[in-house]
Motif scaffolding. Structure first.
Motif, PDB file in Angstrom:
ATOM      1  N   VAL A  46       1.797 -31.374   7.635  1.00  0.00           N
ATOM      2  CA  VAL A  46       0.988 -32.284   8.318  1.00  0.00           C
ATOM      3  C   VAL A  46       0.459 -33.148   7.155  1.00  0.00           C
ATOM      4  CG1 VAL A  46      -0.754 -32.970   9.850  1.00  0.00           C
ATOM      5  CG2 VAL A  46       0.468 -30.744  10.307  1.00  0.00           C
TER       6      VAL A  46
ATOM      7  N   ARG B 192       7.759 -23.216   9.452  1.00  0.00           N
ATOM      8  CA  ARG B 192       6.293 -23.296   9.359  1.00  0.00           C
ATOM      9  C   ARG B 192       5.759 -22.974  10.652  1.00  0.00           C
ATOM     10  NH1 ARG B 192       3.864 -24.853   4.643  1.00  0.00           N
ATOM     11  NH2 ARG B 192       2.441 -26.163   6.055  1.00  0.00           N
TER      12      ARG B 192
ATOM     13  N   ASN C 114      -8.709 -31.093  14.512  1.00  0.00           N
ATOM     14  CA  ASN C 114      -7.716 -32.293  14.957  1.00  0.00           C
ATOM     15  C   ASN C 114      -8.628 -33.269  15.615  1.00  0.00           C
ATOM     16  OD1 ASN C 114      -5.173 -31.982  13.533  1.00  0.00           O
ATOM     17  ND2 ASN C 114      -4.722 -30.369  15.186  1.00  0.00           N
TER      18      ASN C 114
ATOM     19  N   ASP D 187      -8.025 -26.235  17.301  1.00  0.00           N
ATOM     20  CA  ASP D 187      -7.416 -27.545  17.152  1.00  0.00           C
ATOM     21  C   ASP D 187      -8.507 -28.657  17.421  1.00  0.00           C
ATOM     22  OD1 ASP D 187      -4.757 -28.458  16.697  1.00  0.00           O
ATOM     23  OD2 ASP D 187      -5.037 -29.226  18.972  1.00  0.00           O
TER      24      ASP D 187
ATOM     25  N   ARG E  88      -2.387 -38.249  12.044  1.00  0.00           N
ATOM     26  CA  ARG E  88      -1.722 -37.111  11.447  1.00  0.00           C
ATOM     27  C   ARG E  88      -0.221 -37.169  11.722  1.00  0.00           C
ATOM     28  NH1 ARG E  88      -5.139 -31.897  11.380  1.00  0.00           N
ATOM     29  NH2 ARG E  88      -5.019 -32.397   9.071  1.00  0.00           N
TER      30      ARG E  88
ATOM     31  N   LEU F 239      -0.062 -22.546  14.306  1.00  0.00           N
ATOM     32  CA  LEU F 239       0.674 -23.481  15.250  1.00  0.00           C
ATOM     33  C   LEU F 239       1.221 -24.745  14.506  1.00  0.00           C
ATOM     34  CD1 LEU F 239      -1.595 -23.737  18.144  1.00  0.00           C
ATOM     35  CD2 LEU F 239       0.239 -21.906  17.669  1.00  0.00           C
ATOM     36  N   GLY F 240       1.238 -24.739  13.166  1.00  0.00           N
ATOM     37  CA  GLY F 240       1.682 -26.062  12.493  1.00  0.00           C
ATOM     38  C   GLY F 240       0.719 -27.158  12.721  1.00  0.00           C
ATOM     39  N   ARG F 241      -0.524 -26.962  13.077  1.00  0.00           N
ATOM     40  CA  ARG F 241      -1.257 -28.441  13.588  1.00  0.00           C
ATOM     41  C   ARG F 241      -2.019 -28.947  12.514  1.00  0.00           C
ATOM     42  NH1 ARG F 241      -0.731 -31.187  17.889  1.00  0.00           N
ATOM     43  NH2 ARG F 241      -2.860 -31.008  18.450  1.00  0.00           N
TER      44      ARG F 241
ATOM     45  N   TRP G 196      -1.437 -38.484  16.548  1.00  0.00           N
ATOM     46  CA  TRP G 196      -0.322 -37.998  16.164  1.00  0.00           C
ATOM     47  C   TRP G 196       0.793 -38.539  16.224  1.00  0.00           C
ATOM     48  CZ3 TRP G 196       0.293 -33.060  13.757  1.00  0.00           C
ATOM     49  CH2 TRP G 196      -0.728 -32.263  13.902  1.00  0.00           C
TER      50      TRP G 196
ATOM     51  N   SER H  79       6.892 -33.735  10.677  1.00  0.00           N
ATOM     52  CA  SER H  79       8.419 -33.880  10.871  1.00  0.00           C
ATOM     53  C   SER H  79       8.680 -32.752  11.672  1.00  0.00           C
ATOM     54  CB  SER H  79       9.190 -34.309   9.578  1.00  0.00           C
ATOM     55  OG  SER H  79      10.547 -33.982   9.950  1.00  0.00           O
ATOM     56  N   ALA H  80       9.621 -32.818  12.477  1.00  0.00           N
ATOM     57  CA  ALA H  80      10.029 -31.711  13.300  1.00  0.00           C
ATOM     58  C   ALA H  80      11.431 -31.437  13.016  1.00  0.00           C
ATOM     59  CB  ALA H  80       9.922 -32.038  14.797  1.00  0.00           C
TER      60      ALA H  80
ATOM     61  N   GLY I 100       7.303 -29.872   9.176  1.00  0.00           N
ATOM     62  CA  GLY I 100       6.452 -28.667   9.461  1.00  0.00           C
ATOM     63  C   GLY I 100       4.920 -28.961   8.706  1.00  0.00           C
TER      64      GLY I 100
ATOM     65  N   THR J 238       4.806 -26.188  15.848  1.00  0.00           N
ATOM     66  CA  THR J 238       5.946 -27.196  15.240  1.00  0.00           C
ATOM     67  C   THR J 238       7.345 -26.375  15.647  1.00  0.00           C
ATOM     68  OG1 THR J 238       6.963 -27.946  13.038  1.00  0.00           O
ATOM     69  CG2 THR J 238       5.291 -26.020  13.087  1.00  0.00           C
ATOM     70  N   PRO J 239       8.313 -27.497  15.854  1.00  0.00           N
ATOM     71  CA  PRO J 239       9.807 -26.700  15.902  1.00  0.00           C
ATOM     72  C   PRO J 239      10.285 -26.352  14.663  1.00  0.00           C
ATOM     73  CG  PRO J 239       9.719 -29.145  16.293  1.00  0.00           C
ATOM     74  CD  PRO J 239       8.105 -28.720  16.081  1.00  0.00           C
ATOM     75  N   VAL J 240       9.594 -26.557  13.558  1.00  0.00           N
ATOM     76  CA  VAL J 240      10.249 -26.258  12.316  1.00  0.00           C
ATOM     77  C   VAL J 240      10.131 -24.758  12.075  1.00  0.00           C
ATOM     78  CG1 VAL J 240       9.969 -26.644   9.692  1.00  0.00           C
ATOM     79  CG2 VAL J 240       9.721 -28.607  11.406  1.00  0.00           C
TER      80      VAL J 240
END
Lengths: 472, 223
Positions: free
Chosen positions: B92, A60, B34, B30, B66, A393-395, B39, B69-70, B90, A55-57
């Motif tokens: 989910v 997080r 997921n 992942d 899923r 990875l914030g996934r 997404w 927010s970035a 960040g 994530t770009p945040v």
């Protein structure tokens, strides 16, 4: 154990840790450094994965939290003050380049290393380049420290550059002369109570083969291009323990010693003495600690906006102020303080010489300033690391069941109570060190005491500035 | 020397495990977490808005959506499917849905996220199971849901006013006729934060909203 006499450098008590045979066996094992590097290499791979794919945040993202909060805090608060350059021994960034050079990971492979083996230019055999690379990274810190992609790009550049330099030049020139982190680690490592040194310098004088420099079947020649027989300061040693492995005389050890001994060293065989590049590193580190405290903890939101490149004109102003304070402002004020000290003490030593010598007294204050700055954000933000252990990875993973752990600032009310003792301890040590350095250069305790007044005032002013920034 | 050869091979294996095995492990993890999830990443319109702007699914098929927010807090709402969730940076959020009715569903943000918040429009396209053209959906007639979706972020969930003026009995709605309200909703209020909704809401949706506003004035606690 007290080692005296052989060189002026060791007139302080030392306890040789490597006399304990399990530790000695461990550090002499060829896989010792690899065992330190491997876990960090794994974390580094995870950091790059999170930086480029996560994530770009920032809060997080594993890359941001584990590099700029967890690693940074461990480095500044624990590793450097207690163990000096130990991070350099376990850093994964130069490892691939070194393994490629050696065509081996742990084994001592005989033969020519896989590199052009060029010598590093004589003009760059100092830490000026490291001062420059640090300033370049520090100037863009608001971007690098908050955006995972920027962190990933910078770390990739580091590892790429380390690899390239290892293919072009001999040994670890990246660590020794280029790495922006290695530069300040070296400076502050001089404070640490841990050192790798020879036991008896006289043994090295009479030992003609110099296995530590040339290498032998047990160890590579010193990757940091240091000669242990003339190694007096932690800044020159990456604690890789190759010399300890190679020395056939068993004359190298790892010692505990009182804090800050390298800073008291005025002269020693094979060492040219205190120098302007290192003095400037002390200024740069102190200035940056002040600037970061103002930008990240101060009440001036516009400064953060400028540093964050939100407005090009604002960033230009910030960059000018940042570089101006680092390169001219703080050194300039210190120069005035030194000129006053010289005048008050009626000293004849050249001003430039005294300026360089006394700048080393700023090292303890700079380190404690960085510790205080780090404390300002680490306790408040370290809880961000907990959910990332489950979801690096914030996934949306929850590997350990901690993914929804909330942000919890730990003891925010205690932060100033922790910062102030460090700052005042740094001030006391720096003033004491300034007195000792003044004594070394003015050769008269009365003159040194008089010279101390403007220097101590300068240092107190710095601490008051920090205090103002932290307490408001 | 032989022992050192063993160490060297062990070290090579470990390095290979880290450089190859770790990324492979991440990829596997992942997949496990997921799997087939779809997404949606929210970014302020200045940075691209909903990504991807359009998501296509098949009617009757259950999907795991899923959403993350970035940048800032957003609200994902699909009025036609009765979905409305807050999306924090960040974090989910997982939404499970099985859209039965083919059509094009509008996806909007319900939190004022940026100066161009009103442009944050995406689309969920639900294709008929057997293929063929995607039919247009009739306007949502639930004025309360439309109000919560489009208006509540600025005017408050009870219409009590926040960034925007109150729309309940204490505000100016009672003094306005339907034509004026329609005009304001369509064109916005130049010089204020009130965006023009004319291109995003259908006539039927605007009428449903106006009906709801009238009810809100009569029964302020309705939402």
């Amino acid at each position: 154990m007290v080692v005296r006499g052989m060189a002026r450098a060791f007139v302080y008590p030392r306890l040789e840790l490597t006399r304990w045979s399990p530790l000695r066996r461990l550090v002499k094992h060829r896989a010792f450094q690899f065992m330190l590097i491997l876990p960090n290499l794994a974390v580094f791979v995870l950091v790059l994965a999170a930086a480029f794919l996560g994530t770009p945040v920032g809060n997080r993202n594993f890359a941001i939290i584990f590099v700029w909060i967890v690693w940074w805090a461990a480095l500044i608060v624990l590793l450097i003050p207690l163990a000096g350059r130990i991070w350099c021994a376990m850093c994964p960034i130069p490892a691939p380049g070194e393994w490629l050079q050696r065509l081996a990971i742990v084994a001592r492979r005989p033969g020519r290393p896989f590199t052009l083996g060029l010598s590093w230019p004589r003009a760059l055999r100092n830490i000026w380049l490291q001062n420059g690379t640090f300033l370049a990274v520090a100037l863009f810190s608001a971007i690098i420290l908050t955006r995972p992609l920027a962190t990933g790009i910078v770390l990739t550049l580091f590892i790429g550059l380390a690899l390239l330099l290892s293919l072009l030049f001999e040994r670890r020139v990246f660590c020794r002369y280029v790495c922006p982190v290695g530069g300040f680690i070296g400076l502050y490592a001089m404070v640490a109570p841990l050192e790798l040194r020879v036991k008896d310098p006289q043994v090295c004088v009479t030992h003609k083969e110099k296995d530590c420099l040339r290498g032998n079947a047990k160890g590579y020649p010193c990757p940091w291009m240091a000669y242990p027989g003339n190694l007096w300061r932690n800044i020159d040693c990456g604690l890789c323990t190759e010399c300890l492995k190679a020395c056939p005389k068993e004359n190298v050890g790892i010692f505990l010693r009182p804090f800050g001994q390298d800073l008291l060293l005025a002269r020693a065989p094979g060492w040219k003495g205190r120098s302007l590049d290192e003095a400037y590193k002390a200024f740069i580190m102190l200035s940056c600690a002040l600037i970061y405290s103002a930008v990240y903890t101060g009440p001036w939101g516009f400064l953060k906006e400028w540093a964050n490149l939100s407005d090009p004109a604002g960033f230009a102003l910030y960059a000018a102020g940042f570089l101006g304070l680092n390169l001219i402002g703080l050194p300039g004020v210190f120069l005035i303080a030194v000129a006053l000290a010289r005048w008050i003490a009626r000293a004849e030593i050249p001003l430039r010489r005294l300026f360089v010598e006394l700048a080393y007294a700023l090292v303890p204050l700079g380190l404690t300033g960085w510790i205080a700055f780090t404390l300002s954000f680490v306790l408040v933000n370290i809880s961000y690391a907990i959910p990332l252990l489950s979801d690096p990875l914030g996934r949306g993973w929850d590997l350990l069941g901690t993914a929804s752990h909330p942000w919890t600032p730990y003891m925010p009310e205690l932060v100033p109570l922790l910062q102030l003792p460090f700052l005042w301890l740094g001030l006391a040590v720096s003033i004491g060190l300034a007195f000792r350095i003044a004594q070394q250069n003015l050769e008269d305790a009365a003159k040194a005491r008089r010279a101390l007044l403007p220097i101590a005032s300068f240092m107190t002013l710095i601490v008051l500035l920090f205090q103002r920034l932290y307490l408001g | 020397m032989e022992a050192m050869k063993g160490w060297e091979w062990l070290a090579r294996g470990l390095v290979l495990s880290v450089l190859v095995g770790l990324p492979l492990g991440l990829w596997t993890a992942d997949r496990a977490w997921n799997g087939s999830a779809r997404w949606w990443i929210a970014r302020i319109p200045e940075s691209g808005g909903w990504q991807p702007p359009t998501l296509e699914v098949r009617a009757g098929e259950e999907i795991r959506l899923r959403v993350t927010s970035a940048d800032v807090v957003h609200g994902l709402s699909i009025p036609g499917l009765g979905i409305s969730v807050t999306v924090e940076p960040g974090k989910v959020r997982e939404i499970r849905l099985r859209p039965e009715r083919p059509g094009r569903y509008r996806v909007i943000c319900t939190v004022v996220c940026s100066p161009r918040h009103g442009e944050m429009i995406g689309e969920l396209v639900v294709r008929p199971p057997g293929g063929g053209p995607v039919p247009e959906i009739e306007a949502a007639s639930d004025g309360a849901f439309l109000f919560q979706t489009y208006c509540a972020a600025c005017h408050g969930p009870q219409g009590e006013g926040r960034v925007g003026p109150a729309l309940n009995a204490t505000g100016r709605v009672p003094q306005m006729d339907d034509a004026t309200l329609r005009e304001i909703i369509r064109q916005g209020r130049p010089g204020t934060a009130m965006p023009a909704w004319g291109e995003r809401l259908s006539e039927a949706e605007i009428e449903a909203l106006i009906r709801f506003l009238r009810e809100l004035v009569r029964e302020p606690s309705r939402p």
